[in-house]
Scaffold this active site. Structure first.
Site, PDB file in Angstrom:
ATOM      1  N   HIS A   1       4.595   5.718  11.608  1.00  0.00           N
ATOM      2  CA  HIS A   1       4.152   5.540  10.219  1.00  0.00           C
ATOM      3  C   HIS A   1       3.222   6.724   9.922  1.00  0.00           C
ATOM      4  O   HIS A   1       2.006   6.570   9.824  1.00  0.00           O
ATOM      5  CB  HIS A   1       3.432   4.198  10.086  1.00  0.00           C
ATOM      6  CG  HIS A   1       3.180   3.749   8.678  1.00  0.00           C
ATOM      7  ND1 HIS A   1       3.333   4.580   7.578  1.00  0.00           N
ATOM      8  CD2 HIS A   1       2.775   2.544   8.196  1.00  0.00           C
ATOM      9  CE1 HIS A   1       3.029   3.889   6.485  1.00  0.00           C
ATOM     10  NE2 HIS A   1       2.693   2.654   6.833  1.00  0.00           N
TER      11      HIS A   1
ATOM     12  N   ARG B   1       0.801  -1.225   0.000  1.00  0.00           N
ATOM     13  CA  ARG B   1       0.000   0.000   0.000  1.00  0.00           C
ATOM     14  C   ARG B   1       0.830   1.269   0.000  1.00  0.00           C
ATOM     15  O   ARG B   1       0.589   2.182  -0.801  1.00  0.00           O
ATOM     16  CB  ARG B   1      -0.900   0.065   1.253  1.00  0.00           C
ATOM     17  CG  ARG B   1      -2.244  -0.539   1.097  1.00  0.00           C
ATOM     18  CD  ARG B   1      -2.644  -1.155   2.414  1.00  0.00           C
ATOM     19  NE  ARG B   1      -1.674  -2.184   2.737  1.00  0.00           N
ATOM     20  CZ  ARG B   1      -1.757  -3.423   2.277  1.00  0.00           C
ATOM     21  NH1 ARG B   1      -2.757  -3.786   1.521  1.00  0.00           N
ATOM     22  NH2 ARG B   1      -0.826  -4.327   2.567  1.00  0.00           N
ATOM     23  N   THR B   2       1.772   1.363   0.910  1.00  0.00           N
ATOM     24  CA  THR B   2       2.446   2.654   1.087  1.00  0.00           C
ATOM     25  C   THR B   2       3.235   3.015  -0.169  1.00  0.00           C
ATOM     26  O   THR B   2       3.119   4.113  -0.703  1.00  0.00           O
ATOM     27  CB  THR B   2       3.362   2.611   2.329  1.00  0.00           C
ATOM     28  OG1 THR B   2       2.600   2.097   3.415  1.00  0.00           O
ATOM     29  CG2 THR B   2       3.883   3.988   2.669  1.00  0.00           C
TER      30      THR B   2
ATOM     31  N   LYS C   1      25.447  -3.553  -0.627  1.00  0.00           N
ATOM     32  CA  LYS C   1      26.925  -3.497  -0.700  1.00  0.00           C
ATOM     33  C   LYS C   1      27.497  -2.696   0.467  1.00  0.00           C
ATOM     34  O   LYS C   1      28.689  -2.444   0.515  1.00  0.00           O
ATOM     35  CB  LYS C   1      27.342  -2.824  -2.018  1.00  0.00           C
ATOM     36  CG  LYS C   1      26.823  -3.489  -3.262  1.00  0.00           C
ATOM     37  CD  LYS C   1      27.168  -2.616  -4.484  1.00  0.00           C
ATOM     38  CE  LYS C   1      26.229  -2.916  -5.624  1.00  0.00           C
ATOM     39  NZ  LYS C   1      26.255  -1.842  -6.635  1.00  0.00           N
TER      40      LYS C   1
ATOM     41  N   ARG D   1      11.029   3.972   3.539  1.00  0.00           N
ATOM     42  CA  ARG D   1      10.695   3.012   4.598  1.00  0.00           C
ATOM     43  C   ARG D   1      11.957   2.262   4.968  1.00  0.00           C
ATOM     44  O   ARG D   1      12.730   1.860   4.084  1.00  0.00           O
ATOM     45  CB  ARG D   1       9.622   2.028   4.132  1.00  0.00           C
ATOM     46  CG  ARG D   1       9.403   0.902   5.136  1.00  0.00           C
ATOM     47  CD  ARG D   1       8.221   0.044   4.803  1.00  0.00           C
ATOM     48  NE  ARG D   1       6.966   0.754   5.055  1.00  0.00           N
ATOM     49  CZ  ARG D   1       5.762   0.191   4.976  1.00  0.00           C
ATOM     50  NH1 ARG D   1       5.665  -1.093   4.661  1.00  0.00           N
ATOM     51  NH2 ARG D   1       4.670   0.880   5.201  1.00  0.00           N
TER      52      ARG D   1
HETATM   53  N1   CP Z   1      -0.460  -0.090   5.727  1.00  0.00           N
HETATM   54  C1   CP Z   1       0.767  -0.321   5.236  1.00  0.00           C
HETATM   55  O1   CP Z   1       1.776   0.295   5.645  1.00  0.00           O
HETATM   56  O2   CP Z   1       0.808  -1.304   4.279  1.00  0.00           O
HETATM   57  P1   CP Z   1       2.105  -1.743   3.495  1.00  0.00           P
HETATM   58  O3   CP Z   1       3.052  -2.386   4.477  1.00  0.00           O
HETATM   59  O4   CP Z   1       1.616  -2.701   2.439  1.00  0.00           O
HETATM   60  O5   CP Z   1       2.748  -0.513   2.910  1.00  0.00           O
END
Ligand code: CP
Length: 306
Positions: free
Chosen positions: A129, A51-52, A80, A101
């Protein structure tokens, strides 16, 4: 230049503006279709995501911009031994904005300190998040019409679930918010959230173990999965993973207007039979994630659309 590391980086007034912009984007997508023509978003994902990452990419494409990036540490020069600091200095030469991320808490913050482009924390370890929180706020605001005066049940892995930590931080700024923290003893919210966030700000909350005991009082039920990747051993995960399963019989205990949210991915914690319930809002929530990330990109790039 602004970065987004935590939902607290925006004031309540700025959040209000962002959510209203996201609502306008939802209503008038054509108005924004060329707002970022010529701009590039880099998605630097050292941890898996559906999703993100994809909603960020969809957001930039919807704005007429382009995307580039990597979806795992293995497919980047991190494999590396390249540091996050060096990586962002290089990405700054290629893109106008970066969503990152990383499994290590604070890695996007380190990147932001070396970056010459806005950096967005797209999830750092068990910490924060913020763009999921923006998604959650937009979902609640759009479907409930308000962000205050709500009783919110947070259920599941409240220890490792970074979406829960970010959401609590964000919601305590609205009036008359009450939390019901539903978790097994081993997965309770970290003590710093209880002490430094809830108690310090005199937020009303209670902790319960049984979901059934909480359902009748809730305006929102925010389900979370048990975070397998943050457990130290598999045995503990297996013992905990099916502690909560929301099904039709539990939904029968909930008010008619209660909404069920989940940041997704789900594993077993919401039975698929709940998907047809009009109160199940988690797929709609994923859609709101695109609108709010479009609004965020426009805000951080300081693009005005008249
Ligand atoms: N909600 C969320 O962070 O989903 P993903 O891990 O798929 O990005």
């Amino acid at each position: 230049m602004r970065h987004l590391m935590s939902p607290m980086d925006f004031s309540v007034e700025e959040l209000d503006k962002l959510l209203k912009l996201a609502n306008d984007i939802e209503q008038n997508p054509g108005k924004y279709a060329h707002a970022c023509t010529g701009k590039k978003l880099a998605t630097c994902f050292y941890e898996p995501s559906t999703r993100t990452r994809l909603s960020f990419e969809a957001a930039m494409l919807n704005l007429g911009g382009s995307v580039l990036g990597f979806s795992s540490a293995d497919s980047s020069s991190a494999s590396k031994g390249e540091s996050v600091s060096d990586t962002i200095r290089v990405i700054s030469c290629y893109a106008d904005i970066c969503a990152m991320r990383h499994p290590k808490e604070g890695a996007p913050l380190v990147a932001s300190q070396k970056s010459t482009i806005p950096v967005i924390n797209a999830g750092d370890g068990g910490h924060q998040h913020p763009t999921q929180t923006l998604t959650d706020l937009l979902t609640i605001y759009s479907l409930k019409g308000k962000l205050g005066g709500l009783t919110i049940g947070l259920c599941g892995d409240l220890k490792f679930g970074r979406t829960v930590h970010s959401l609590i931080h964000a919601l305590i700024r609205y009036p008359d918010i009450r939390f019901v923290l539903i978790s097994p003893e081993e997965l309770r919210v970290p003590s710093y959230i209880r002490e430094d966030v809830l108690n310090k700000n005199q937020i009303s909350y209670k902790e319960v173990e049984r979901l059934e005991d909480a359902m009748a009082d809730l305006d929102i039920l925010y389900m979370t999965r048990v975070q397998r990747e943050r457990f130290f051993n598999e045995e503990d995960y297996v013992r905990m993973k099916d502690f909560y399963i929301l099904d039709k019989s539990k939904m029968a205990l909930a008010p008619k207007e209660m909404l069920v949210l989940h940041p997704l991915p789900r594993v077993n914690e919401i039975s698929v039979e709940v998907d047809e319930d009009p109160r199940a809002a988690y797929f709609k929530q994923a859609q709101y994630g695109v609108y709010v990330r479009m609004a965020l990109i426009l805000t951080l790039l300081e693009v005005e659309v008249c």
